[in-house]
Design a protein around this motif. Structure first.
Motif, PDB file in Angstrom:
ATOM      1  N   GLN A 251      33.324  -5.593  26.074  1.00  0.00           N
ATOM      2  CA  GLN A 251      32.751  -5.024  26.824  1.00  0.00           C
ATOM      3  C   GLN A 251      32.531  -3.591  27.359  1.00  0.00           C
ATOM      4  OE1 GLN A 251      29.238  -5.968  27.158  1.00  0.00           O
ATOM      5  NE2 GLN A 251      30.532  -7.134  25.707  1.00  0.00           N
ATOM      6  N   GLU A 252      34.045  -3.053  27.956  1.00  0.00           N
ATOM      7  CA  GLU A 252      34.814  -1.845  28.185  1.00  0.00           C
ATOM      8  C   GLU A 252      34.991  -0.633  26.862  1.00  0.00           C
ATOM      9  OE1 GLU A 252      35.103  -0.793  30.839  1.00  0.00           O
ATOM     10  OE2 GLU A 252      35.039  -2.536  31.725  1.00  0.00           O
ATOM     11  N   GLU A 253      34.754  -1.216  25.779  1.00  0.00           N
ATOM     12  CA  GLU A 253      34.926  -0.694  24.341  1.00  0.00           C
ATOM     13  C   GLU A 253      33.918  -0.254  24.027  1.00  0.00           C
ATOM     14  OE1 GLU A 253      39.260  -2.408  22.049  1.00  0.00           O
ATOM     15  OE2 GLU A 253      37.290  -3.420  21.316  1.00  0.00           O
ATOM     16  N   ILE A 254      32.588  -0.887  24.068  1.00  0.00           N
ATOM     17  CA  ILE A 254      31.283  -0.529  24.082  1.00  0.00           C
ATOM     18  C   ILE A 254      30.598   0.854  25.136  1.00  0.00           C
ATOM     19  CG2 ILE A 254      29.530  -1.465  24.425  1.00  0.00           C
ATOM     20  CD1 ILE A 254      29.810  -4.515  22.697  1.00  0.00           C
ATOM     21  N   CYS A 255      31.215   0.555  26.508  1.00  0.00           N
ATOM     22  CA  CYS A 255      31.091   1.284  27.645  1.00  0.00           C
ATOM     23  C   CYS A 255      31.180   2.427  26.539  1.00  0.00           C
ATOM     24  CB  CYS A 255      31.169   0.944  28.984  1.00  0.00           C
ATOM     25  SG  CYS A 255      30.151  -0.581  29.316  1.00  0.00           S
ATOM     26  N   ILE A 256      32.777   2.551  26.789  1.00  0.00           N
ATOM     27  CA  ILE A 256      33.150   3.934  25.982  1.00  0.00           C
ATOM     28  C   ILE A 256      32.348   4.707  25.187  1.00  0.00           C
ATOM     29  CG2 ILE A 256      35.452   5.263  24.992  1.00  0.00           C
ATOM     30  CD1 ILE A 256      36.866   2.416  26.696  1.00  0.00           C
TER      31      ILE A 256
ATOM     32  N   LYS B  79      30.006   4.055  24.273  1.00  0.00           N
ATOM     33  CA  LYS B  79      28.236   4.470  23.960  1.00  0.00           C
ATOM     34  C   LYS B  79      28.038   5.531  25.448  1.00  0.00           C
ATOM     35  CE  LYS B  79      25.141   0.508  24.398  1.00  0.00           C
ATOM     36  NZ  LYS B  79      24.059  -0.356  25.168  1.00  0.00           N
ATOM     37  N   TYR B  80      29.108   5.818  25.842  1.00  0.00           N
ATOM     38  CA  TYR B  80      29.241   7.628  27.079  1.00  0.00           C
ATOM     39  C   TYR B  80      29.498   8.579  26.299  1.00  0.00           C
ATOM     40  CZ  TYR B  80      27.769   4.454  30.998  1.00  0.00           C
ATOM     41  OH  TYR B  80      27.796   3.949  32.189  1.00  0.00           O
ATOM     42  N   GLU B  81      30.506   8.322  25.669  1.00  0.00           N
ATOM     43  CA  GLU B  81      30.641   9.147  24.383  1.00  0.00           C
ATOM     44  C   GLU B  81      29.498  10.040  23.739  1.00  0.00           C
ATOM     45  OE1 GLU B  81      34.144   7.957  22.433  1.00  0.00           O
ATOM     46  OE2 GLU B  81      35.620   8.155  23.914  1.00  0.00           O
ATOM     47  N   ARG B  82      28.618   9.195  23.337  1.00  0.00           N
ATOM     48  CA  ARG B  82      28.121   9.488  22.456  1.00  0.00           C
ATOM     49  C   ARG B  82      26.860   9.614  23.224  1.00  0.00           C
ATOM     50  NH1 ARG B  82      25.409   4.476  18.966  1.00  0.00           N
ATOM     51  NH2 ARG B  82      27.427   4.661  18.456  1.00  0.00           N
ATOM     52  N   TYR B  83      26.308   9.383  23.897  1.00  0.00           N
ATOM     53  CA  TYR B  83      25.528   9.546  25.122  1.00  0.00           C
ATOM     54  C   TYR B  83      25.512  10.436  25.897  1.00  0.00           C
ATOM     55  CZ  TYR B  83      23.497   4.937  24.818  1.00  0.00           C
ATOM     56  OH  TYR B  83      22.690   3.656  24.698  1.00  0.00           O
ATOM     57  N   SER B  84      26.631  11.678  26.225  1.00  0.00           N
ATOM     58  CA  SER B  84      27.557  11.971  26.722  1.00  0.00           C
ATOM     59  C   SER B  84      27.247  13.529  26.013  1.00  0.00           C
ATOM     60  CB  SER B  84      28.438  12.620  27.293  1.00  0.00           C
ATOM     61  OG  SER B  84      29.523  12.347  26.309  1.00  0.00           O
TER      62      SER B  84
ATOM     63  N   GLN C 275      24.978  14.802  30.935  1.00  0.00           N
ATOM     64  CA  GLN C 275      26.028  14.930  30.378  1.00  0.00           C
ATOM     65  C   GLN C 275      27.372  14.669  31.016  1.00  0.00           C
ATOM     66  OE1 GLN C 275      25.863  18.702  28.061  1.00  0.00           O
ATOM     67  NE2 GLN C 275      23.841  17.808  27.295  1.00  0.00           N
ATOM     68  N   ASP C 276      27.118  15.763  31.795  1.00  0.00           N
ATOM     69  CA  ASP C 276      28.597  15.063  33.108  1.00  0.00           C
ATOM     70  C   ASP C 276      29.009  13.982  33.439  1.00  0.00           C
ATOM     71  OD1 ASP C 276      30.759  16.287  34.115  1.00  0.00           O
ATOM     72  OD2 ASP C 276      29.949  16.405  35.783  1.00  0.00           O
ATOM     73  N   LEU C 277      27.340  13.080  33.774  1.00  0.00           N
ATOM     74  CA  LEU C 277      27.613  12.477  34.625  1.00  0.00           C
ATOM     75  C   LEU C 277      28.251  11.024  33.422  1.00  0.00           C
ATOM     76  CD1 LEU C 277      27.363   9.741  36.447  1.00  0.00           C
ATOM     77  CD2 LEU C 277      24.583   9.749  35.842  1.00  0.00           C
TER      78      LEU C 277
ATOM     79  N   GLY D  65      32.330   7.534  31.606  1.00  0.00           N
ATOM     80  CA  GLY D  65      33.515   6.948  29.919  1.00  0.00           C
ATOM     81  C   GLY D  65      34.525   7.664  30.704  1.00  0.00           C
ATOM     82  N   SER D  66      34.961   7.886  31.320  1.00  0.00           N
ATOM     83  CA  SER D  66      37.044   8.023  31.678  1.00  0.00           C
ATOM     84  C   SER D  66      36.996   7.069  32.767  1.00  0.00           C
ATOM     85  CB  SER D  66      36.810   9.727  32.677  1.00  0.00           C
ATOM     86  OG  SER D  66      37.939   9.405  33.187  1.00  0.00           O
ATOM     87  N   LYS D  67      35.904   6.281  33.584  1.00  0.00           N
ATOM     88  CA  LYS D  67      36.018   5.322  34.142  1.00  0.00           C
ATOM     89  C   LYS D  67      36.685   4.287  33.563  1.00  0.00           C
ATOM     90  CE  LYS D  67      36.816   5.468  37.848  1.00  0.00           C
ATOM     91  NZ  LYS D  67      38.398   5.378  38.635  1.00  0.00           N
ATOM     92  N   GLU D  68      35.907   4.220  32.839  1.00  0.00           N
ATOM     93  CA  GLU D  68      35.837   2.991  32.213  1.00  0.00           C
ATOM     94  C   GLU D  68      36.730   3.104  30.342  1.00  0.00           C
ATOM     95  OE1 GLU D  68      34.285   0.898  32.421  1.00  0.00           O
ATOM     96  OE2 GLU D  68      31.708   1.390  31.762  1.00  0.00           O
ATOM     97  N   ARG D  69      37.624   4.016  30.398  1.00  0.00           N
ATOM     98  CA  ARG D  69      38.867   3.950  29.597  1.00  0.00           C
ATOM     99  C   ARG D  69      39.558   3.421  30.607  1.00  0.00           C
ATOM    100  NH1 ARG D  69      39.489   5.853  25.160  1.00  0.00           N
ATOM    101  NH2 ARG D  69      37.653   7.098  25.551  1.00  0.00           N
ATOM    102  N   GLU D  70      39.725   3.256  31.843  1.00  0.00           N
ATOM    103  CA  GLU D  70      40.645   3.507  32.834  1.00  0.00           C
ATOM    104  C   GLU D  70      40.551   1.976  32.587  1.00  0.00           C
ATOM    105  OE1 GLU D  70      40.338   4.914  36.741  1.00  0.00           O
ATOM    106  OE2 GLU D  70      40.042   6.784  35.684  1.00  0.00           O
TER     107      GLU D  70
END
Length: 165
Positions: free
Chosen positions: A18-23, A25-30, A39-41, A46-51
């Motif tokens: 799930q975290e990999e999917i979030c990362i 998505k957020y990379e793509r969506y940004s 984009q910044d949000l 995405g950075s928090k999901e990587r943590e």
């Protein structure tokens, strides 16, 4: 060194996916979002999901990460930055005319991201109840709380931009 049951390992593998999917998505969506604030949000989330992914990987490797060290200050700083950007929003909107299609696209990205956060939070909710080790439950609870905060940030963005009815 912690020892995980088969069920605990399986739950962590699910959380990792799930975290990999979030990362992803957020990379793509940004890069797809038209609004620089959005984009910044997405980059911040995405950075928090990587943590979160790093924490899950640490648990899977037998160590319990310390989620309290430094996280609170970073979270407060991130919230302050977002508030400043939200306050500057009227000027940004006045400077750029976003077409209806771009706005609809951003609304779609937000709706999907919010739906994903709801799902991920539920995954952690289940996992928290299944772990015998209190320190791991604390880490999972911390991650779940941050997932809920991600949802709140997305909701707030949507509400401010008339995307949430």
């Amino acid at each position: 060194m912690i020892t995980l049951t088969q069920k605990e390992t399986s739950l962590l593998q699910d959380s990792k996916k799930q975290e990999e999917i979030c990362i992803e998505k957020y990379e793509r969506y940004s890069s797809e979002a038209s609004d620089p604030q959005l984009q910044d949000l997405f980059r911040q989330l995405g950075s928090k999901e990587r943590e979160h992914l790093n924490s899950i990987n640490q648990i899977l490797s037998g160590t319990v990460p310390n989620v309290n060290a430094g996280g609170q200050g970073n979270q407060q700083q991130m919230q302050q930055q977002m508030q400043q950007k939200m306050q500057a929003m009227p000027q940004l909107q006045a400077q750029s005319a976003v077409s209806g299609n771009q706005s609809k696209s951003d609304a779609y990205l937000c709706t999907d991201a919010l739906s994903t956060e709801k799902h991920v939070s539920a995954v952690y909710d289940t996992a928290i109840f299944e772990f015998k080790d209190a320190s791991i439950r604390q880490v999972l609870n911390h991650i779940q709380k941050e997932e809920q905060e991600h949802g709140e940030k997305i909701y707030n963005y949507m509400a401010q931009h008339g995307m949430y009815n």
